[in-house]
Design an enzyme around this catalytic site. Structure first.
Site, mmCIF file in Angstrom:
data_model
loop_
_atom_site.group_PDB
_atom_site.id
_atom_site.type_symbol
_atom_site.label_atom_id
_atom_site.label_comp_id
_atom_site.label_asym_id
_atom_site.label_seq_id
_atom_site.Cartn_x
_atom_site.Cartn_y
_atom_site.Cartn_z
ATOM 1 N N ILE A 80 71.188 107.656 -10.361
ATOM 2 C CA ILE A 80 72.605 108.041 -10.455
ATOM 3 C C ILE A 80 73.461 106.775 -10.458
ATOM 4 O O ILE A 80 73.354 105.942 -9.555
ATOM 5 C CB ILE A 80 73.016 108.959 -9.276
ATOM 6 C CG1 ILE A 80 72.088 110.193 -9.194
ATOM 7 C CG2 ILE A 80 74.478 109.370 -9.424
ATOM 8 C CD1 ILE A 80 72.103 111.100 -10.397
ATOM 9 N N LYS A 81 74.277 106.665 -11.503
ATOM 10 C CA LYS A 81 75.140 105.483 -11.617
ATOM 11 C C LYS A 81 76.526 105.868 -11.122
ATOM 12 O O LYS A 81 77.115 106.854 -11.598
ATOM 13 C CB LYS A 81 75.177 105.077 -13.092
ATOM 14 C CG LYS A 81 75.367 103.593 -13.330
ATOM 15 C CD LYS A 81 75.166 103.317 -14.816
ATOM 16 C CE LYS A 81 75.415 101.894 -15.182
ATOM 17 N NZ LYS A 81 75.355 101.691 -16.633
ATOM 18 N N VAL A 82 77.015 105.108 -10.154
ATOM 19 C CA VAL A 82 78.341 105.401 -9.589
ATOM 20 C C VAL A 82 79.211 104.155 -9.716
ATOM 21 O O VAL A 82 78.699 103.030 -9.692
ATOM 22 C CB VAL A 82 78.254 105.835 -8.100
ATOM 23 C CG1 VAL A 82 77.438 107.106 -7.940
ATOM 24 C CG2 VAL A 82 77.688 104.715 -7.222
#
Ligand code: G3P
Length: 218
Positions: A82-84
């Site tokens: 997951i890229k935040v």
């Protein structure tokens, strides 16, 4: 050093994965928009081709929204990362998701202090953007150097430095010299890493000389 490819183009990903040299994939909303394809379908297809980390970026900018989107994205495959974004909400989401065993890539990192926070939040990867710093007259590679030095000061930091926004083959070399753990590289630059005019000229000569021997190995 691990090599990720920075693209959402399946054909490039398949071609590079077939070499056995590809360790993962990163995407972002701009790359998805450029591909013109459905986001979740694309991530699912990439995950079938590559078994290493595949970064899929949340679109929400608030904590609750990021967590809801992450829930959907991480169900696609166990190796979805997951890229935040590098914001307080993004770091809070990072802490919660990594605490739950999900890989997280904190993106849009432009300072050493931001990278310090990503490590504090337990990020799997932090993505310092080299090219975009160079674009505004700063030194992107200096940021990689600073982050490497800081992370090496603390045994409890487990975050990998993922050199991003790579624009040239020299960026890859310099990031490797500094000790970045991963480079995420556009397909054309990954393919260009193998190129050298003396290799081409030498091979042409070897092929011609081998013909002169009249021999065959098979
Ligand atoms: O995926 C993040 C990063 O690699 C973007 O690169 O070239 O758009 O600055 P660029």
């Amino acid at each position: 050093m691990k090599f990720f490819v920075d693209t959402a183009e399946l054909n490039d990903i398949r071609e590079l994965a077939s070499t056995g040299l590809l360790d993962g994939v990163t995407t972002n909303p701009s790359l998805i928009a450029k591909s013109g394809r459905d986001f979740k379908e694309t991530i699912a297809e990439i995950c079938k081709v590559v078994s290493g980390p595949v970064s899929a970026e949340v679109a929400a900018t608030d904590y609750d929204g990021m967590m809801r989107e992450a829930e959907v994205l991480r169900k696609i495959a166990a190796h979805v990362t997951i890229k935040v974004p590098m914001t307080l909400d993004g770091l809070k989401a990072c802490k919660a998701l990594t605490g739950d065993g999900t890989m997280v890539n904190v993106t849009l990192c432009f300072s050493a202090n931001q990278a310090l926070l990503a490590a504090k939040a337990g990020a799997t990867f932090v993505s310092p953007f080299i090219g975009r710093l160079d674009d505004i007259g700063l030194d992107g590679m200096e940021l990689i150097r600073e982050i490497r030095a800081i992370y090496d000061n603390y045994d409890d930091f487990r975050t990998d430095i993922l050199a991003a926004s790579i624009r040239t083959v020299n960026h890859v070399r310099d990031a490797a010299l500094i000790g970045a753990d991963v480079a995420t590289v556009p397909p054309a630059i990954l393919k260009a890493l193998v190129k050298h005019p003396l290799t081409d000229a030498g091979l042409t000569q070897f092929v011609a000389d081998w013909k002169k021997t009249g021999q065959s190995i098979l």
